[in-house]
Design a protein around this motif. Structure first.
Motif, PDB file in Angstrom:
ATOM      1  N   TYR A   1       0.649  -1.216  -0.106  1.00 20.68           N
ATOM      2  CA  TYR A   1      -0.337  -0.119  -0.139  1.00 20.68           C
ATOM      3  C   TYR A   1       0.966   1.016   0.043  1.00 20.68           C
ATOM      4  N   LEU A   2       1.631   1.323   0.876  1.00 17.47           N
ATOM      5  CA  LEU A   2       3.102   1.771   1.155  1.00 17.47           C
ATOM      6  C   LEU A   2       3.429   2.670  -0.628  1.00 17.47           C
ATOM      7  N   THR A   3       4.068   1.141  -1.026  1.00 18.26           N
ATOM      8  CA  THR A   3       4.377   1.668  -2.390  1.00 18.26           C
ATOM      9  C   THR A   3       3.463   2.057  -3.748  1.00 18.26           C
ATOM     10  N   TRP A   4       2.077   1.610  -3.308  1.00 12.18           N
ATOM     11  CA  TRP A   4       1.247   2.500  -4.348  1.00 12.18           C
ATOM     12  C   TRP A   4       1.364   3.988  -3.439  1.00 12.18           C
ATOM     13  N   MET A   5       0.814   4.205  -2.642  1.00 10.49           N
ATOM     14  CA  MET A   5       0.781   5.287  -2.272  1.00 10.49           C
ATOM     15  C   MET A   5       1.680   6.322  -2.853  1.00 10.49           C
TER      16      MET A   5
ATOM     17  N   MET B   1      16.466  19.904  -8.102  1.00 11.98           N
ATOM     18  CA  MET B   1      16.465  21.648  -7.323  1.00 11.98           C
ATOM     19  C   MET B   1      17.648  21.440  -6.355  1.00 11.98           C
ATOM     20  N   GLY B   2      17.713  20.259  -5.741  1.00  9.47           N
ATOM     21  CA  GLY B   2      18.320  20.016  -4.165  1.00  9.47           C
ATOM     22  C   GLY B   2      17.496  19.588  -3.601  1.00  9.47           C
ATOM     23  N   CYS B   3      15.779  19.024  -3.877  1.00  6.89           N
ATOM     24  CA  CYS B   3      15.310  19.432  -2.649  1.00  6.89           C
ATOM     25  C   CYS B   3      15.418  18.035  -2.624  1.00  6.89           C
ATOM     26  N   GLU B   4      14.268  17.221  -1.457  1.00  5.58           N
ATOM     27  CA  GLU B   4      13.780  16.204  -1.433  1.00  5.58           C
ATOM     28  C   GLU B   4      12.644  16.065  -0.625  1.00  5.58           C
ATOM     29  N   LEU B   5      11.385  15.143  -1.023  1.00  2.00           N
ATOM     30  CA  LEU B   5      10.246  15.729  -0.008  1.00  2.00           C
ATOM     31  C   LEU B   5      10.109  14.212   1.200  1.00  2.00           C
ATOM     32  N   LEU B   6      10.873  13.805   2.039  1.00  2.00           N
ATOM     33  CA  LEU B   6      10.414  12.903   3.273  1.00  2.00           C
ATOM     34  C   LEU B   6       9.130  12.808   3.808  1.00  2.00           C
ATOM     35  N   VAL B   7       9.355  11.206   3.726  1.00  2.20           N
ATOM     36  CA  VAL B   7       8.023  11.438   5.397  1.00  2.20           C
ATOM     37  C   VAL B   7       8.003  11.529   5.907  1.00  2.20           C
TER      38      VAL B   7
ATOM     39  N   ILE C   1       4.112  19.592   3.730  1.00  2.04           N
ATOM     40  CA  ILE C   1       3.080  18.982   2.640  1.00  2.04           C
ATOM     41  C   ILE C   1       2.091  18.285   2.821  1.00  2.04           C
ATOM     42  N   ASN C   2       0.427  17.515   3.758  1.00  7.58           N
ATOM     43  CA  ASN C   2       0.310  17.183   3.616  1.00  7.58           C
ATOM     44  C   ASN C   2      -1.183  16.589   2.625  1.00  7.58           C
ATOM     45  N   TRP C   3      -1.405  14.794   2.023  1.00 14.69           N
ATOM     46  CA  TRP C   3      -2.020  14.276   1.301  1.00 14.69           C
ATOM     47  C   TRP C   3      -2.787  13.497   2.233  1.00 14.69           C
ATOM     48  N   VAL C   4      -3.491  13.241   1.855  1.00 13.92           N
ATOM     49  CA  VAL C   4      -4.635  11.892   2.066  1.00 13.92           C
ATOM     50  C   VAL C   4      -4.738  11.161   1.114  1.00 13.92           C
ATOM     51  N   TYR C   5      -5.442  10.151   1.519  1.00 17.25           N
ATOM     52  CA  TYR C   5      -5.132   9.121   0.715  1.00 17.25           C
ATOM     53  C   TYR C   5      -6.454   8.080   0.767  1.00 17.25           C
ATOM     54  N   GLU C   6      -6.956   7.830  -0.342  1.00 13.66           N
ATOM     55  CA  GLU C   6      -8.353   6.751  -0.418  1.00 13.66           C
ATOM     56  C   GLU C   6      -7.905   5.424  -1.006  1.00 13.66           C
ATOM     57  N   LEU C   7      -8.700   4.662  -0.591  1.00 14.36           N
ATOM     58  CA  LEU C   7      -7.713   3.319  -1.995  1.00 14.36           C
ATOM     59  C   LEU C   7      -9.236   2.340  -1.805  1.00 14.36           C
TER      60      LEU C   7
ATOM     61  N   LEU D   1       5.276  15.043   4.417  1.00 11.02           N
ATOM     62  CA  LEU D   1       5.895  15.334   3.451  1.00 11.02           C
ATOM     63  C   LEU D   1       6.355  16.620   4.404  1.00 11.02           C
ATOM     64  N   VAL D   2       8.409  16.619   4.414  1.00  6.85           N
ATOM     65  CA  VAL D   2       9.129  17.474   4.417  1.00  6.85           C
ATOM     66  C   VAL D   2       9.468  17.706   3.872  1.00  6.85           C
ATOM     67  N   ALA D   3      10.137  18.946   3.141  1.00  7.72           N
ATOM     68  CA  ALA D   3      10.944  19.289   1.659  1.00  7.72           C
ATOM     69  C   ALA D   3      12.524  19.185   3.062  1.00  7.72           C
ATOM     70  N   VAL D   4      13.518  18.367   2.431  1.00 11.44           N
ATOM     71  CA  VAL D   4      14.645  18.789   3.208  1.00 11.44           C
ATOM     72  C   VAL D   4      15.783  19.061   1.819  1.00 11.44           C
ATOM     73  N   ASP D   5      17.205  19.695   2.258  1.00 11.12           N
ATOM     74  CA  ASP D   5      18.130  20.004   1.359  1.00 11.12           C
ATOM     75  C   ASP D   5      18.751  18.669   1.568  1.00 11.12           C
ATOM     76  N   ARG D   6      18.586  18.082   0.438  1.00 12.15           N
ATOM     77  CA  ARG D   6      19.935  17.263  -0.267  1.00 12.15           C
ATOM     78  C   ARG D   6      21.109  17.110  -0.113  1.00 12.15           C
ATOM     79  N   GLU D   7      21.516  18.401  -0.381  1.00 13.60           N
ATOM     80  CA  GLU D   7      23.829  18.597   0.293  1.00 13.60           C
ATOM     81  C   GLU D   7      23.727  18.186   1.466  1.00 13.60           C
ATOM     82  N   ASN D   8      22.700  19.191   2.768  1.00 13.88           N
ATOM     83  CA  ASN D   8      23.139  19.272   3.868  1.00 13.88           C
ATOM     84  C   ASN D   8      22.342  18.078   4.843  1.00 13.88           C
ATOM     85  N   GLY D   9      21.077  17.710   4.149  1.00 16.02           N
ATOM     86  CA  GLY D   9      20.367  17.043   5.218  1.00 16.02           C
ATOM     87  C   GLY D   9      19.170  17.582   5.624  1.00 16.02           C
ATOM     88  N   LYS D  10      19.518  19.046   6.180  1.00 15.57           N
ATOM     89  CA  LYS D  10      18.664  20.010   6.702  1.00 15.57           C
ATOM     90  C   LYS D  10      17.640  20.042   5.795  1.00 15.57           C
TER      91      LYS D  10
END
Length: 159
Positions: free
Chosen positions: A48-52, A73-79, A110-116, A132-141
Motif C-alpha cells: 500500500y505504501l509503494t502504491w501511495m 533543485m536540491g530538494c527531497e520530499l521526505l515522509v 505538505i499533507n496528503w490524504v489517501y483513499e484506496l 512530507l517535509v522538504a529537505v536540502d539534499r546536500e546537507n540533509g537539513k
C-alpha cells in the motif's frame, strides 16, 4: 481538447485514465498481482505504501512537475508522518484506485490524504495521511522554504 495519457513505467495500471478530478482527487489505478500479496493472497501492508508513493509522484506530474525536477533543485520530499487505517483487505486479482490529494501546506510541510477504493468507488479498503517535509539534499537539513517552482505548482488550483 483531450488530455494525453502519460506513459508510465509500471505494468500495474488498468486502462482507466489517470487524472485530477473536479474535486482535486488524483486517481491511480492498480491491479493486484501475486507479488503484492502475502501467502493468503491478501495485499501485504508495505505494498500500500509503494502504491501511495507512486500515486503521489504521478499526481505531482499531473500538476506539472516531475519528482526528478524537485531532486535536481536540491530538494527531497521526505515522509515524516504516516497514518493508515485498514478497513478491508484487497485480494489478488482485484483492481483498485489509489485516490490522493494535497490537502494542506504549512511552510515546508505538505499533507496528503489517501483513499484506496474499488474501481466503482463503493468499497473503501484503506484511508491514510502522509506528511512530507522538504529537505536540502546536500546537507540533509529541513529547508526554510520550498523551492519557488515547487511552491508555485503546489499552490495553484485548477480552474
Amino acid at each position: 481538447m483531450p488530455n494525453p495519457q502519460p506513459a508510465l513505467p509500471t505494468s500495474n495500471l488498468t486502462q482507466e485514465a489517470l487524472h485530477l478530478s473536479v474535486n482535486d482527487w488524483f486517481e491511480y489505478p492498480v491491479k493486484v498481482h501475486p507479488h503484492h500479496t502475502d501467502y493468503g493472497g491478501v495485499v501485504w501492508h508495505g505494498t500500500y505504501l509503494t502504491w501511495m508513493e507512486e500515486a503521489r509522484v504521478e499526481a505531482l506530474r499531473s500538476l506539472g512537475i516531475e519528482y526528478s525536477e524537485i531532486v535536481n533543485m536540491g530538494c527531497e520530499l521526505l515522509v515524516v508522518d504516516l497514518s493508515m487505517r485498514y478497513h478491508r483487505g484487497v485480494r489478488m486479482g482485484e483492481e483498485i484506485l489509489i485516490r490522493t490529494r494535497l490537502v494542506d501546506m504549512q511552510g515546508v510541510r505538505i499533507n496528503w490524504v489517501y483513499e484506496l477504493k474499488s474501481l466503482d468507488r463503493a468499497t473503501l479498503y484503506v484511508k491514510a495521511n502522509v506528511t512530507l517535509v522538504a529537505v536540502d539534499r546536500e546537507n540533509g537539513k529541513i529547508m526554510r522554504r520550498l523551492p519557488p517552482a515547487v511552491k508555485s505548482i503546489l499552490t495553484k488550483r485548477p480552474s
